[in-house]
Design a protein around this motif. Structure first.
Motif, PDB file in Angstrom:
ATOM      1  N   LEU A  69      19.695  41.502 -36.253  1.00 51.50           N
ATOM      2  CA  LEU A  69      20.859  40.931 -36.922  1.00 51.50           C
ATOM      3  C   LEU A  69      22.124  41.641 -36.442  1.00 51.50           C
ATOM      4  O   LEU A  69      22.110  42.860 -36.220  1.00 51.50           O
ATOM      5  CB  LEU A  69      20.726  41.066 -38.445  1.00 51.50           C
ATOM      6  CG  LEU A  69      19.597  40.293 -39.098  1.00 51.50           C
ATOM      7  CD1 LEU A  69      19.500  40.650 -40.583  1.00 51.50           C
ATOM      8  CD2 LEU A  69      19.793  38.797 -38.927  1.00 51.50           C
ATOM      9  N   PRO A  70      23.221  40.901 -36.289  1.00 51.25           N
ATOM     10  CA  PRO A  70      24.459  41.539 -35.846  1.00 51.25           C
ATOM     11  C   PRO A  70      24.951  42.562 -36.873  1.00 51.25           C
ATOM     12  O   PRO A  70      24.919  42.304 -38.075  1.00 51.25           O
ATOM     13  CB  PRO A  70      25.447  40.383 -35.697  1.00 51.25           C
ATOM     14  CG  PRO A  70      24.827  39.216 -36.381  1.00 51.25           C
ATOM     15  CD  PRO A  70      23.365  39.476 -36.516  1.00 51.25           C
ATOM     16  N   ALA A  71      25.381  43.717 -36.384  1.00 47.97           N
ATOM     17  CA  ALA A  71      25.941  44.794 -37.211  1.00 47.97           C
ATOM     18  C   ALA A  71      24.943  45.363 -38.214  1.00 47.97           C
ATOM     19  O   ALA A  71      25.322  45.864 -39.263  1.00 47.97           O
ATOM     20  CB  ALA A  71      27.216  44.328 -37.922  1.00 47.97           C
ATOM     21  N   VAL A  72      23.638  45.264 -37.898  1.00 48.01           N
ATOM     22  CA  VAL A  72      22.590  45.811 -38.762  1.00 48.01           C
ATOM     23  C   VAL A  72      21.725  46.763 -37.940  1.00 48.01           C
ATOM     24  O   VAL A  72      21.300  46.433 -36.832  1.00 48.01           O
ATOM     25  CB  VAL A  72      21.710  44.699 -39.379  1.00 48.01           C
ATOM     26  CG1 VAL A  72      20.530  45.282 -40.139  1.00 48.01           C
ATOM     27  CG2 VAL A  72      22.535  43.808 -40.283  1.00 48.01           C
ATOM     28  N   SER A  73      21.470  47.939 -38.506  1.00 45.70           N
ATOM     29  CA  SER A  73      20.559  48.906 -37.899  1.00 45.70           C
ATOM     30  C   SER A  73      19.400  49.108 -38.866  1.00 45.70           C
ATOM     31  O   SER A  73      19.612  49.278 -40.065  1.00 45.70           O
ATOM     32  CB  SER A  73      21.287  50.227 -37.658  1.00 45.70           C
ATOM     33  OG  SER A  73      20.398  51.209 -37.209  1.00 45.70           O
ATOM     34  N   ALA A  74      18.170  49.080 -38.348  1.00 50.38           N
ATOM     35  CA  ALA A  74      16.990  49.263 -39.196  1.00 50.38           C
ATOM     36  C   ALA A  74      16.020  50.217 -38.506  1.00 50.38           C
ATOM     37  O   ALA A  74      15.712  50.048 -37.327  1.00 50.38           O
ATOM     38  CB  ALA A  74      16.311  47.921 -39.464  1.00 50.38           C
ATOM     39  N   LYS A  75      15.554  51.200 -39.255  1.00 50.29           N
ATOM     40  CA  LYS A  75      14.592  52.175 -38.749  1.00 50.29           C
ATOM     41  C   LYS A  75      13.474  52.329 -39.771  1.00 50.29           C
ATOM     42  O   LYS A  75      13.715  52.319 -40.975  1.00 50.29           O
ATOM     43  CB  LYS A  75      15.242  53.544 -38.520  1.00 50.29           C
ATOM     44  CG  LYS A  75      16.393  53.531 -37.544  1.00 50.29           C
ATOM     45  CD  LYS A  75      15.934  53.217 -36.152  1.00 50.29           C
ATOM     46  CE  LYS A  75      17.132  53.231 -35.215  1.00 50.29           C
ATOM     47  NZ  LYS A  75      16.886  52.632 -33.955  1.00 50.29           N
ATOM     48  N   THR A  76      12.263  52.519 -39.277  1.00 51.89           N
ATOM     49  CA  THR A  76      11.096  52.665 -40.142  1.00 51.89           C
ATOM     50  C   THR A  76      10.514  54.064 -40.011  1.00 51.89           C
ATOM     51  O   THR A  76      10.425  54.594 -38.911  1.00 51.89           O
ATOM     52  CB  THR A  76      10.020  51.635 -39.766  1.00 51.89           C
ATOM     53  OG1 THR A  76      10.585  50.318 -39.873  1.00 51.89           O
ATOM     54  CG2 THR A  76       8.814  51.738 -40.670  1.00 51.89           C
ATOM     55  N   THR A  77      10.142  54.634 -41.142  1.00 50.26           N
ATOM     56  CA  THR A  77       9.419  55.906 -41.148  1.00 50.26           C
ATOM     57  C   THR A  77       8.171  55.726 -42.000  1.00 50.26           C
ATOM     58  O   THR A  77       8.144  54.925 -42.937  1.00 50.26           O
ATOM     59  CB  THR A  77      10.262  57.075 -41.691  1.00 50.26           C
ATOM     60  OG1 THR A  77      10.640  56.793 -43.040  1.00 50.26           O
ATOM     61  CG2 THR A  77      11.499  57.297 -40.852  1.00 50.26           C
ATOM     62  N   TYR A  78       7.161  56.504 -41.669  1.00 45.65           N
ATOM     63  CA  TYR A  78       5.878  56.424 -42.362  1.00 45.65           C
ATOM     64  C   TYR A  78       5.612  57.774 -43.042  1.00 45.65           C
ATOM     65  O   TYR A  78       5.614  58.803 -42.378  1.00 45.65           O
ATOM     66  CB  TYR A  78       4.756  56.102 -41.371  1.00 45.65           C
ATOM     67  CG  TYR A  78       4.979  54.772 -40.691  1.00 45.65           C
ATOM     68  CD1 TYR A  78       4.508  53.613 -41.267  1.00 45.65           C
ATOM     69  CD2 TYR A  78       5.673  54.693 -39.489  1.00 45.65           C
ATOM     70  CE1 TYR A  78       4.722  52.377 -40.659  1.00 45.65           C
ATOM     71  CE2 TYR A  78       5.889  53.475 -38.873  1.00 45.65           C
ATOM     72  CZ  TYR A  78       5.424  52.333 -39.455  1.00 45.65           C
ATOM     73  OH  TYR A  78       5.635  51.117 -38.867  1.00 45.65           O
ATOM     74  N   PRO A  79       5.386  57.755 -44.352  1.00 42.12           N
ATOM     75  CA  PRO A  79       5.140  59.013 -45.046  1.00 42.12           C
ATOM     76  C   PRO A  79       3.766  59.588 -44.703  1.00 42.12           C
ATOM     77  O   PRO A  79       2.828  58.848 -44.412  1.00 42.12           O
ATOM     78  CB  PRO A  79       5.210  58.630 -46.529  1.00 42.12           C
ATOM     79  CG  PRO A  79       4.845  57.183 -46.565  1.00 42.12           C
ATOM     80  CD  PRO A  79       5.344  56.601 -45.264  1.00 42.12           C
ATOM     81  N   GLN A  80       3.689  60.900 -44.741  1.00 37.88           N
ATOM     82  CA  GLN A  80       2.411  61.596 -44.598  1.00 37.88           C
ATOM     83  C   GLN A  80       1.654  61.401 -45.914  1.00 37.88           C
ATOM     84  O   GLN A  80       2.141  61.807 -46.973  1.00 37.88           O
ATOM     85  CB  GLN A  80       2.638  63.077 -44.321  1.00 37.88           C
ATOM     86  CG  GLN A  80       1.390  63.890 -44.171  1.00 37.88           C
ATOM     87  CD  GLN A  80       0.691  63.631 -42.843  1.00 37.88           C
ATOM     88  OE1 GLN A  80       1.339  63.276 -41.876  1.00 37.88           O
ATOM     89  NE2 GLN A  80      -0.602  63.780 -42.825  1.00 37.88           N
ATOM     90  N   MET A  81       0.500  60.795 -45.867  1.00 35.69           N
ATOM     91  CA  MET A  81      -0.255  60.527 -47.087  1.00 35.69           C
ATOM     92  C   MET A  81      -1.017  61.775 -47.506  1.00 35.69           C
ATOM     93  O   MET A  81      -1.667  62.412 -46.674  1.00 35.69           O
ATOM     94  CB  MET A  81      -1.223  59.365 -46.865  1.00 35.69           C
ATOM     95  CG  MET A  81      -0.526  58.046 -46.529  1.00 35.69           C
ATOM     96  SD  MET A  81       0.681  57.517 -47.769  1.00 35.69           S
ATOM     97  CE  MET A  81      -0.386  57.197 -49.126  1.00 35.69           C
ATOM     98  N   PRO A  82      -0.950  62.130 -48.799  1.00 35.69           N
ATOM     99  CA  PRO A  82      -1.702  63.292 -49.274  1.00 35.69           C
ATOM    100  C   PRO A  82      -3.204  63.022 -49.164  1.00 35.69           C
ATOM    101  O   PRO A  82      -3.663  61.904 -49.329  1.00 35.69           O
ATOM    102  CB  PRO A  82      -1.277  63.441 -50.736  1.00 35.69           C
ATOM    103  CG  PRO A  82      -0.554  62.205 -51.100  1.00 35.69           C
ATOM    104  CD  PRO A  82      -0.210  61.473 -49.845  1.00 35.69           C
ATOM    105  N   SER A  83      -3.966  64.085 -48.904  1.00 38.52           N
ATOM    106  CA  SER A  83      -5.420  63.899 -48.790  1.00 38.52           C
ATOM    107  C   SER A  83      -6.123  64.122 -50.094  1.00 38.52           C
ATOM    108  O   SER A  83      -5.675  64.581 -51.037  1.00 38.52           O
ATOM    109  CB  SER A  83      -6.019  64.798 -47.749  1.00 38.52           C
ATOM    110  OG  SER A  83      -5.275  65.896 -47.428  1.00 38.52           O
TER     111      SER A  83
END
Length: 83
Positions: A69-83
């Motif tokens: 999309l114009p003028a949109v920045s999107a970044k994804t992060t993945y959390p470390q899942m507790p064991s």
């Protein structure tokens, strides 16, 4: 199908993009756990945080579409899942 938790951080620099952005979030709404939006007037941007639980290909597709999309920045992060 196996799902993953992910945070998608979105920065919107032009309010004209918000209609399509909201359409995309609605389209993927079945996977969205929660969302928070904050207007940051000092920098004239809006910041949106989305938590999603979805298959990897769905997460990638949504992030890619948002980032196109114009003028949109999107970044994804993945959390470390507790064991």
């Amino acid at each position: 199908m196996e799902t993953r938790l992910a945070f998608i951080g979105i920065v919107v620099g032009n309010r004209e993009a918000t209609a399509r952005l909201n359409e995309l979030l609605h389209e993927y709404g079945q996977y969205i756990i929660g969302r928070m939006g904050i207007p940051y007037k000092h920098k004239d941007v809006s910041i949106i945080s989305v938590m999603i639980d979805a298959p990897q290909d769905i997460i990638s597709a949504l992030t890619g579409k948002l980032g196109m999309l114009p003028a949109v920045s999107a970044k994804t992060t993945y959390p470390q899942m507790p064991s």
